[in-house]
Motif scaffolding. Structure first.
Motif, short mmCIF file in Angstrom:
data_model
loop_
_atom_site.label_atom_id
_atom_site.label_comp_id
_atom_site.label_asym_id
_atom_site.label_seq_id
_atom_site.Cartn_x
_atom_site.Cartn_y
_atom_site.Cartn_z
N GLN A 6 4.61 2.25 -10.60
CA GLN A 6 5.59 1.18 -10.70
C GLN A 6 6.02 0.77 -9.30
OE1 GLN A 6 8.86 2.57 -13.08
NE2 GLN A 6 7.65 2.64 -14.95
N TRP A 7 6.33 -0.50 -9.13
CA TRP A 7 6.81 -0.98 -7.85
C TRP A 7 7.84 -2.07 -8.08
CZ3 TRP A 7 6.30 -6.09 -6.44
CH2 TRP A 7 5.45 -6.85 -7.24
N LYS A 8 8.69 -2.29 -7.08
CA LYS A 8 9.64 -3.40 -7.12
C LYS A 8 10.03 -3.75 -5.70
CE LYS A 8 13.74 -0.55 -7.78
NZ LYS A 8 14.89 -0.27 -8.59
N PRO A 9 10.39 -5.01 -5.47
CA PRO A 9 10.81 -5.41 -4.12
C PRO A 9 12.11 -4.71 -3.71
CG PRO A 9 10.42 -7.33 -5.53
CD PRO A 9 10.36 -6.12 -6.40
N LEU A 10 12.24 -4.45 -2.43
CA LEU A 10 13.47 -3.85 -1.92
C LEU A 10 14.58 -4.89 -1.78
CD1 LEU A 10 12.18 -1.51 0.94
CD2 LEU A 10 13.13 -0.83 -1.27
N TYR A 11 14.20 -6.15 -1.62
CA TYR A 11 15.17 -7.21 -1.35
C TYR A 11 15.04 -8.32 -2.38
CZ TYR A 11 14.77 -4.68 3.01
OH TYR A 11 14.72 -3.68 3.94
N GLY A 18 8.82 -5.46 1.78
CA GLY A 18 9.26 -4.08 1.58
C GLY A 18 9.38 -3.82 0.10
N TRP A 19 8.81 -2.72 -0.36
CA TRP A 19 8.77 -2.43 -1.78
C TRP A 19 9.01 -0.94 -2.01
CZ3 TRP A 19 5.35 -5.10 1.13
CH2 TRP A 19 5.26 -6.48 0.89
N SER A 20 9.69 -0.63 -3.08
CA SER A 20 9.80 0.76 -3.49
C SER A 20 8.75 0.99 -4.58
CB SER A 20 11.20 1.08 -4.01
OG SER A 20 11.47 0.35 -5.18
N TYR A 34 7.06 1.27 0.53
CA TYR A 34 5.83 0.70 1.09
C TYR A 34 6.25 -0.40 2.05
CZ TYR A 34 1.07 -1.11 1.23
OH TYR A 34 -0.18 -1.51 1.63
N ASN A 35 5.97 -0.23 3.33
CA ASN A 35 6.37 -1.19 4.35
C ASN A 35 5.33 -2.29 4.52
OD1 ASN A 35 8.79 0.28 5.25
ND2 ASN A 35 7.29 1.84 5.79
N HIS A 66 -1.25 -5.75 -6.70
CA HIS A 66 -0.04 -6.23 -7.35
C HIS A 66 0.78 -7.20 -6.49
CE1 HIS A 66 -0.34 -3.81 -10.92
NE2 HIS A 66 -0.57 -2.73 -10.19
N VAL A 67 0.89 -6.95 -5.21
CA VAL A 67 1.78 -7.74 -4.36
C VAL A 67 1.06 -8.89 -3.67
CG1 VAL A 67 3.32 -7.66 -2.37
CG2 VAL A 67 3.31 -5.78 -4.01
N TYR A 68 -0.13 -8.62 -3.17
CA TYR A 68 -0.82 -9.62 -2.36
C TYR A 68 -1.95 -10.34 -3.10
CZ TYR A 68 1.54 -7.35 1.53
OH TYR A 68 2.48 -6.84 2.37
#
Length: 69
Positions: A6-11, A18-20, A34-35, A66-68
Motif C-alpha cells: 500500500q502507498w499514499k502521498p505524504l502531502y 514523497g510517499w509512505s 519513498y523519496n 503506481h506513481v509514475y
C-alpha cells in the motif's frame, strides 16, 4: 515476495513528491518513506540486510508502476 503493498502521498498537493508505503514480507509488516530520488527511509523495522537490496528493487518497481505510470 512482498504482499499487501500500500502507498499514499505524504502531502495533499500532488506536486510535492514523497510517499509512505507499507507491505508484508514473510509475515512481518514494514513501513517506510519513498523519496523522490528513489531512496527509502525505513520506519521501525527494516528487512534483513541479506535481502534489503532485493526488497528495495521490488518497492522501486511497484512505485514506478503506481506513481509514475
Amino acid at each position: 515476495m512482498i504482499s499487501h503493498f500500500q502507498w499514499k502521498p505524504l502531502y495533499k498537493s500532488s506536486k510535492i513528491p514523497g510517499w509512505s508505503f507499507s507491505f508484508y514480507f514473510q509475515g512481518i509488516k514494514y513501513h517506510g518513506i519513498y523519496n523522490k530520488d528513489g531512496s527509502i527511509d525505513w520506519q521501525g523495522n527494516h528487512p534483513d540486510l541479506k535481502i534489503i537490496n532485493d526488497i528495495t528493487k521490488q518497492i522501486h518497481e511497484l512505485m514506478l508502476f503506481h506513481v509514475y505510470e
